[in-house]
Design a protein around this motif. Structure first.
Motif, PDB file in Angstrom:
ATOM      1  N   ARG A 248      52.563  17.397  68.879  1.00  0.00           N
ATOM      2  CA  ARG A 248      51.791  16.194  69.166  1.00  0.00           C
ATOM      3  C   ARG A 248      50.496  16.516  69.928  1.00  0.00           C
ATOM      4  NH1 ARG A 248      53.844  11.683  73.103  1.00  0.00           N
ATOM      5  NH2 ARG A 248      54.914  13.513  73.872  1.00  0.00           N
ATOM      6  N   TRP A 249      50.611  17.334  70.969  1.00  0.00           N
ATOM      7  CA  TRP A 249      49.441  17.592  71.802  1.00  0.00           C
ATOM      8  C   TRP A 249      48.456  18.551  71.160  1.00  0.00           C
ATOM      9  CZ3 TRP A 249      47.470  14.777  75.505  1.00  0.00           C
ATOM     10  CH2 TRP A 249      48.286  13.804  76.085  1.00  0.00           C
ATOM     11  N   THR A 250      48.917  19.376  70.223  1.00  0.00           N
ATOM     12  CA  THR A 250      47.959  20.192  69.464  1.00  0.00           C
ATOM     13  C   THR A 250      47.063  19.292  68.627  1.00  0.00           C
ATOM     14  OG1 THR A 250      49.482  22.080  69.382  1.00  0.00           O
ATOM     15  CG2 THR A 250      47.717  22.019  67.745  1.00  0.00           C
ATOM     16  N   ILE A 251      47.645  18.281  67.994  1.00  0.00           N
ATOM     17  CA  ILE A 251      46.846  17.345  67.209  1.00  0.00           C
ATOM     18  C   ILE A 251      45.928  16.533  68.116  1.00  0.00           C
ATOM     19  CG2 ILE A 251      46.941  15.354  65.642  1.00  0.00           C
ATOM     20  CD1 ILE A 251      49.659  16.522  64.645  1.00  0.00           C
ATOM     21  N   TYR A 252      46.459  16.086  69.254  1.00  0.00           N
ATOM     22  CA  TYR A 252      45.607  15.362  70.204  1.00  0.00           C
ATOM     23  C   TYR A 252      44.447  16.235  70.684  1.00  0.00           C
ATOM     24  CZ  TYR A 252      48.876  11.413  70.714  1.00  0.00           C
ATOM     25  OH  TYR A 252      49.653  10.296  70.491  1.00  0.00           O
ATOM     26  N   ALA A 253      44.690  17.523  70.834  1.00  0.00           N
ATOM     27  CA  ALA A 253      43.618  18.436  71.250  1.00  0.00           C
ATOM     28  C   ALA A 253      42.495  18.456  70.217  1.00  0.00           C
ATOM     29  CB  ALA A 253      44.179  19.841  71.460  1.00  0.00           C
ATOM     30  N   LEU A 254      42.851  18.400  68.930  1.00  0.00           N
ATOM     31  CA  LEU A 254      41.834  18.378  67.873  1.00  0.00           C
ATOM     32  C   LEU A 254      41.029  17.082  67.924  1.00  0.00           C
ATOM     33  CD1 LEU A 254      43.938  19.781  64.879  1.00  0.00           C
ATOM     34  CD2 LEU A 254      42.525  21.057  66.508  1.00  0.00           C
ATOM     35  N   PHE A 255      41.707  15.971  68.226  1.00  0.00           N
ATOM     36  CA  PHE A 255      41.012  14.683  68.382  1.00  0.00           C
ATOM     37  C   PHE A 255      40.065  14.735  69.591  1.00  0.00           C
ATOM     38  CE2 PHE A 255      44.778  11.983  66.522  1.00  0.00           C
ATOM     39  CZ  PHE A 255      44.583  12.570  65.285  1.00  0.00           C
ATOM     40  N   ASN A 256      40.607  15.187  70.721  1.00  0.00           N
ATOM     41  CA  ASN A 256      39.806  15.239  71.938  1.00  0.00           C
ATOM     42  C   ASN A 256      38.624  16.186  71.793  1.00  0.00           C
ATOM     43  OD1 ASN A 256      40.909  13.424  73.907  1.00  0.00           O
ATOM     44  ND2 ASN A 256      42.700  14.735  74.080  1.00  0.00           N
ATOM     45  N   ALA A 257      38.825  17.288  71.078  1.00  0.00           N
ATOM     46  CA  ALA A 257      37.734  18.240  70.873  1.00  0.00           C
ATOM     47  C   ALA A 257      36.563  17.577  70.161  1.00  0.00           C
ATOM     48  CB  ALA A 257      38.230  19.444  70.069  1.00  0.00           C
ATOM     49  N   ASN A 334      35.739   5.563  69.376  1.00  0.00           N
ATOM     50  CA  ASN A 334      34.441   5.137  69.900  1.00  0.00           C
ATOM     51  C   ASN A 334      33.345   5.131  68.835  1.00  0.00           C
ATOM     52  OD1 ASN A 334      34.361   7.904  69.702  1.00  0.00           O
ATOM     53  ND2 ASN A 334      33.670   8.289  71.797  1.00  0.00           N
ATOM     54  N   HIS A 335      33.763   5.335  67.575  1.00  0.00           N
ATOM     55  CA  HIS A 335      32.866   5.192  66.431  1.00  0.00           C
ATOM     56  C   HIS A 335      33.439   4.186  65.427  1.00  0.00           C
ATOM     57  CE1 HIS A 335      31.210   8.893  68.122  1.00  0.00           C
ATOM     58  NE2 HIS A 335      30.117   8.654  67.418  1.00  0.00           N
ATOM     59  N   GLY A 336      34.263   3.272  65.927  1.00  0.00           N
ATOM     60  CA  GLY A 336      34.784   2.207  65.083  1.00  0.00           C
ATOM     61  C   GLY A 336      36.053   2.526  64.327  1.00  0.00           C
ATOM     62  N   GLY A 337      36.676   3.676  64.610  1.00  0.00           N
ATOM     63  CA  GLY A 337      37.888   4.066  63.889  1.00  0.00           C
ATOM     64  C   GLY A 337      39.139   3.945  64.732  1.00  0.00           C
ATOM     65  N   LEU A 338      40.238   4.507  64.209  1.00  0.00           N
ATOM     66  CA  LEU A 338      41.541   4.412  64.855  1.00  0.00           C
ATOM     67  C   LEU A 338      41.996   5.730  65.491  1.00  0.00           C
ATOM     68  CD1 LEU A 338      43.399   2.374  62.056  1.00  0.00           C
ATOM     69  CD2 LEU A 338      42.408   1.494  64.174  1.00  0.00           C
ATOM     70  N   ILE A 339      41.191   6.786  65.373  1.00  0.00           N
ATOM     71  CA  ILE A 339      41.572   8.093  65.907  1.00  0.00           C
ATOM     72  C   ILE A 339      41.344   8.085  67.414  1.00  0.00           C
ATOM     73  CG2 ILE A 339      41.109  10.571  65.859  1.00  0.00           C
ATOM     74  CD1 ILE A 339      42.529   9.536  63.354  1.00  0.00           C
ATOM     75  N   TYR A 340      42.428   8.185  68.162  1.00  0.00           N
ATOM     76  CA  TYR A 340      42.403   8.024  69.617  1.00  0.00           C
ATOM     77  C   TYR A 340      43.431   8.964  70.217  1.00  0.00           C
ATOM     78  CZ  TYR A 340      42.504   5.342  74.074  1.00  0.00           C
ATOM     79  OH  TYR A 340      42.415   4.939  75.378  1.00  0.00           O
ATOM     80  N   ALA A 341      43.026   9.719  71.213  1.00  0.00           N
ATOM     81  CA  ALA A 341      43.961  10.654  71.856  1.00  0.00           C
ATOM     82  C   ALA A 341      44.054  10.383  73.344  1.00  0.00           C
ATOM     83  CB  ALA A 341      43.508  12.100  71.617  1.00  0.00           C
TER      84      ALA A 341
END
Length: 345
Positions: A248-257, A334-341
């Motif tokens: 889970r947190w590896t994927i969140y890291a990609l989002f946060n990056a 923050n660009h109008g999408g659903l990708i949030y970490a």
């Protein structure tokens, strides 16, 4: 005043004690899945028979696409090397049993997150990596412009997929009579549609876009209606909390990056960033990797291997690919999408 100062001193002492306890608890032993992956020295991950942009074997049998890159990111986070992945090609019907039996350590294969799969099948889903929905493709010569005009049609659909249930639900709800023609293998399903055995083929819209890109231009079209929610999400077996955290947190890291502007190209330069969020992400400060049994550079290794989420999307699904999918709801929050970490802190 004296009592107030004493209280503050006591609170500070308590805080120091708690920080000390947290520091002691930061480095943890490997749980069963992490230990197994390290012993094998590879991550056993799902492969796809062929879904353009999401998972397709290349000439060497290596999987290429968004989902395989998620597996590579986890392999890099755990083993320090994105090449240490062994692929097991799975049909839709095989995904759950392969994960339950331990044949694979992780499934990242256009896998829709549902209640039954998480609760009854004993899986745990991580962050959604692609928000999708089910659609229909038809031949333009059929003169069908909307899904509501499919009454009486035969529709090709994959067995053991959410698409099969969605089709039945949609038809019943809208009082439309369709005849499903069900196939276990996605290639058989596509061939049946192309041979004329079915009037339409139903699948997640993003995968239909990939299929359409391989067909003669102008002969087929995707209907505008989307009939379902399809959160495509990697999964692991339930019961190993540490391994679930790692995935889970590896994927969140990609989002946060992506949100922080950390890319595959600049990740080394970013090691000297003064931004505290970037420092924590890349393991310059904090003990976030060791708290999961990993090296402190776990997220650095993942980003160095495959880039951030936006780079993965652009590489396999973006405007310079045959699919040319817009980011849309798969953009950052923050660009109008659903990708949030959640933050790493």
């Amino acid at each position: 005043m004296h009592h107030r100062i004493s209280g503050l001193v006591a609170m500070a002492a308590l805080g120091t004690m708690l920080l000390g306890q947290a520091a002691v608890a930061q480095s943890v032993d490997a749980g069963p899945t992490l230990a197994s992956v390290r012993a094998k020295n590879y991550l056993a991950c799902s492969g796809n028979v062929g879904s353009a942009g999401f998972g397709v074997p290349d000439s060497r049998g290596e999987q290429q696409g968004l989902d395989p890159d998620i597996c590579r990111a986890v392999a890099a986070a755990v083993l320090g090397d994105p090449a240490k992945v062994r692929w097991t090609v799975l049909t839709s019907q095989m995904r759950i049993t392969a994960l339950q039996s331990g044949e694979v350590d992780m499934v990242a294969r256009t896998f829709t997150w549902t209640h039954a799969r998480e609760v009854a099948a004993g899986l745990q889903f991580g962050p959604t990596v692609f928000f999708d929905g089910q659609g229909f493709i038809v031949r333009k010569a059929a003169g069908v412009n909307h899904a509501s005009e499919l009454n009486g049609a035969t529709v090709c659909v994959g067995a053991g997929s959410t698409n099969e249930l969605n089709l039945a639900d949609w038809a019943r709800t809208n009082h439309i009579q369709v005849s499903p023609v069900v196939f276990e293998n996605i290639e058989d399903t596509r061939r049946a549609y192309l041979s004329g055995r079915c009037d339409s083929y139903t699948l997640d819209a993003s995968q239909l876009a990939g299929f359409l890109s391989s067909l003669p231009r102008g002969e087929h079209m995707i209907l505008p209606e989307i009939i379902s929610k399809e959160p495509l999400t990697p999964a692991v077996r339930k019961g190993d909390a540490q391994w679930y955290d790692i995935m889970r947190w590896t994927i969140y890291a990609l989002f946060n990056a992506e949100e922080l502007g950390v890319t595959q190209a600049n990740v080394d330069e970013m090691l000297t960033s003064t931004n505290p969020d970037i420092q924590r992400l890349l393991g310059v400060t904090g003990n976030f990797g060791p708290s999961m049994g990993l090296d402190s550079r776990w997220a650095y290794n993942a980003i160095k291997a495959v880039g951030n989420y936006g780079e993965i999307f652009e590489r396999h699904l973006g405007p310079n690919t045959p699919l040319a999918l817009p980011r849309g709801q798969n953009n950052l929050w923050n660009h109008g999408g659903l990708i949030y970490a959640p933050p790493i802190r």
